[in-house]
Design a protein around this motif. Sequence first.
Motif, PDB file in Angstrom:
ATOM      1  N   PRO A  97       0.817  -1.218   0.000  1.00 25.66           N
ATOM      2  CA  PRO A  97       0.000   0.000   0.000  1.00 25.66           C
ATOM      3  C   PRO A  97       0.850   1.266   0.000  1.00 25.66           C
ATOM      4  O   PRO A  97       1.890   1.332   0.656  1.00 25.66           O
ATOM      5  CB  PRO A  97      -0.794  -0.119   1.308  1.00 25.66           C
ATOM      6  N   LEU A  98       0.408   2.249  -0.761  1.00 25.87           N
ATOM      7  CA  LEU A  98       1.032   3.562  -0.718  1.00 25.87           C
ATOM      8  C   LEU A  98       0.960   4.126   0.699  1.00 25.87           C
ATOM      9  O   LEU A  98       0.081   3.768   1.477  1.00 25.87           O
ATOM     10  CB  LEU A  98       0.304   4.520  -1.668  1.00 25.87           C
ATOM     11  N   ASP A  99       1.872   5.027   1.010  1.00 30.74           N
ATOM     12  CA  ASP A  99       1.862   5.647   2.336  1.00 30.74           C
ATOM     13  C   ASP A  99       0.559   6.395   2.604  1.00 30.74           C
ATOM     14  O   ASP A  99       0.159   6.552   3.764  1.00 30.74           O
ATOM     15  CB  ASP A  99       3.044   6.619   2.461  1.00 30.74           C
ATOM     16  N   LEU A 141      -6.204  -1.355  -3.575  1.00 32.31           N
ATOM     17  CA  LEU A 141      -5.018  -2.189  -3.650  1.00 32.31           C
ATOM     18  C   LEU A 141      -5.254  -3.273  -4.695  1.00 32.31           C
ATOM     19  O   LEU A 141      -6.393  -3.594  -5.031  1.00 32.31           O
ATOM     20  CB  LEU A 141      -4.743  -2.856  -2.298  1.00 32.31           C
ATOM     21  N   LEU A 142      -4.178  -3.876  -5.162  1.00 33.99           N
ATOM     22  CA  LEU A 142      -4.315  -4.961  -6.128  1.00 33.99           C
ATOM     23  C   LEU A 142      -5.150  -6.101  -5.559  1.00 33.99           C
ATOM     24  O   LEU A 142      -6.048  -6.619  -6.226  1.00 33.99           O
ATOM     25  CB  LEU A 142      -2.934  -5.469  -6.545  1.00 33.99           C
ATOM     26  N   PHE A 162      -9.544  -2.183 -15.143  1.00 28.55           N
ATOM     27  CA  PHE A 162      -9.136  -1.133 -14.208  1.00 28.55           C
ATOM     28  C   PHE A 162      -7.749  -1.360 -13.598  1.00 28.55           C
ATOM     29  O   PHE A 162      -7.265  -2.480 -13.520  1.00 28.55           O
ATOM     30  CB  PHE A 162     -10.171  -0.977 -13.087  1.00 28.55           C
ATOM     31  N   MET A 163      -7.182  -0.251 -13.170  1.00 28.97           N
ATOM     32  CA  MET A 163      -5.909  -0.257 -12.475  1.00 28.97           C
ATOM     33  C   MET A 163      -6.157  -0.203 -10.967  1.00 28.97           C
ATOM     34  O   MET A 163      -7.223   0.245 -10.514  1.00 28.97           O
ATOM     35  CB  MET A 163      -5.047   0.924 -12.916  1.00 28.97           C
ATOM     36  N   THR A 164      -5.172  -0.648 -10.206  1.00 27.16           N
ATOM     37  CA  THR A 164      -5.261  -0.649  -8.737  1.00 27.16           C
ATOM     38  C   THR A 164      -4.005   0.037  -8.207  1.00 27.16           C
ATOM     39  O   THR A 164      -3.086  -0.603  -7.710  1.00 27.16           O
ATOM     40  CB  THR A 164      -5.373  -2.083  -8.197  1.00 27.16           C
ATOM     41  N   ILE A 165      -4.002   1.345  -8.321  1.00 25.62           N
ATOM     42  CA  ILE A 165      -2.775   2.110  -8.065  1.00 25.62           C
ATOM     43  C   ILE A 165      -2.529   2.387  -6.587  1.00 25.62           C
ATOM     44  O   ILE A 165      -1.574   3.087  -6.241  1.00 25.62           O
ATOM     45  CB  ILE A 165      -2.772   3.433  -8.864  1.00 25.62           C
ATOM     46  N   GLY A 166      -3.354   1.801  -5.708  1.00 25.90           N
ATOM     47  CA  GLY A 166      -3.055   1.894  -4.278  1.00 25.90           C
ATOM     48  C   GLY A 166      -1.880   1.012  -3.896  1.00 25.90           C
ATOM     49  O   GLY A 166      -1.285   1.193  -2.828  1.00 25.90           O
ATOM     50  N   THR A 180       2.679   0.049 -12.380  1.00 28.07           N
ATOM     51  CA  THR A 180       1.448   0.171 -11.599  1.00 28.07           C
ATOM     52  C   THR A 180       0.552  -1.017 -11.947  1.00 28.07           C
ATOM     53  O   THR A 180       0.330  -1.315 -13.127  1.00 28.07           O
ATOM     54  CB  THR A 180       0.707   1.490 -11.916  1.00 28.07           C
ATOM     55  N   PRO A 181       0.051  -1.752 -10.944  1.00 27.54           N
ATOM     56  CA  PRO A 181      -0.716  -2.974 -11.219  1.00 27.54           C
ATOM     57  C   PRO A 181      -2.117  -2.709 -11.752  1.00 27.54           C
ATOM     58  O   PRO A 181      -2.719  -1.664 -11.491  1.00 27.54           O
ATOM     59  CB  PRO A 181      -0.758  -3.670  -9.858  1.00 27.54           C
TER      60      PRO A 181
END
Length: 229
Positions: A97-99, A141-142, A162-166, A180-181
């Motif tokens: 996860p991103l911060d 998240l992915l 879709f993308m899951t860029i979290g 980016t997943p």
Amino acid sequence: MSATTPAASSVLPLLPPLSAQAERLIELGVHEIAGVPAEELRGFAAAAGAAAGCDGGALLAVHPDRAPASALAPLLRRDGKPGFVVTDMDDVDLFAPLDTVVLPDTPLHLLTGLDRGDTMANWSPAEALPALTAESRTPLLLTEGIHWVLQQPTVLERNHCFMTIGSRLRKPGGALDARTPALWISNGTGRDGRERRDAPKVGWCWAGNRHTWLGFASAAGRRGQDLGG
């Protein structure tokens, strides 16, 4: 911000009730992957379903530390074909996860207010993230994206994936890896193999690139097992 007109949004069916989602995860063996007793999963779903505003449209998810993407992806199905992770993403479980993503520190959590992000089709991840933040939305998240497709397979459709860029991977120095997943449907070309045509696919795109057929999945928020905000 898009270079062309975004793809029109499709109307998605409602998610199943949380109790049905729990049974689906148990049927797939996700509780065993996560080390969560089936009764704990059922109990959380029942409690969440009884809490005001916690059921209709909410998604039940397992913490990525308990059920990583590499274990969840093969459980996906489309036209009888199992999901898979692209061969050049063998580090998929290192995407964290991103911060800026606040993830409940519990084995199970809910996501509310899901959106596939069709209106952001043909945006880059670098463009989409600040826009989602400005709207007080959190990118999926992915693993959360995989959970969504496990419960609602029709959320993944051609020209509307879709993308899951979290989820992002950090390099040893701390900088973000440019990948980016995303979740989409294989065309059965290249290293995917013809036998995987139409199978659900976990892959990646560059953070600065745009794709007309990829939106950006997000949620209004997450709730942990205390069902707090």
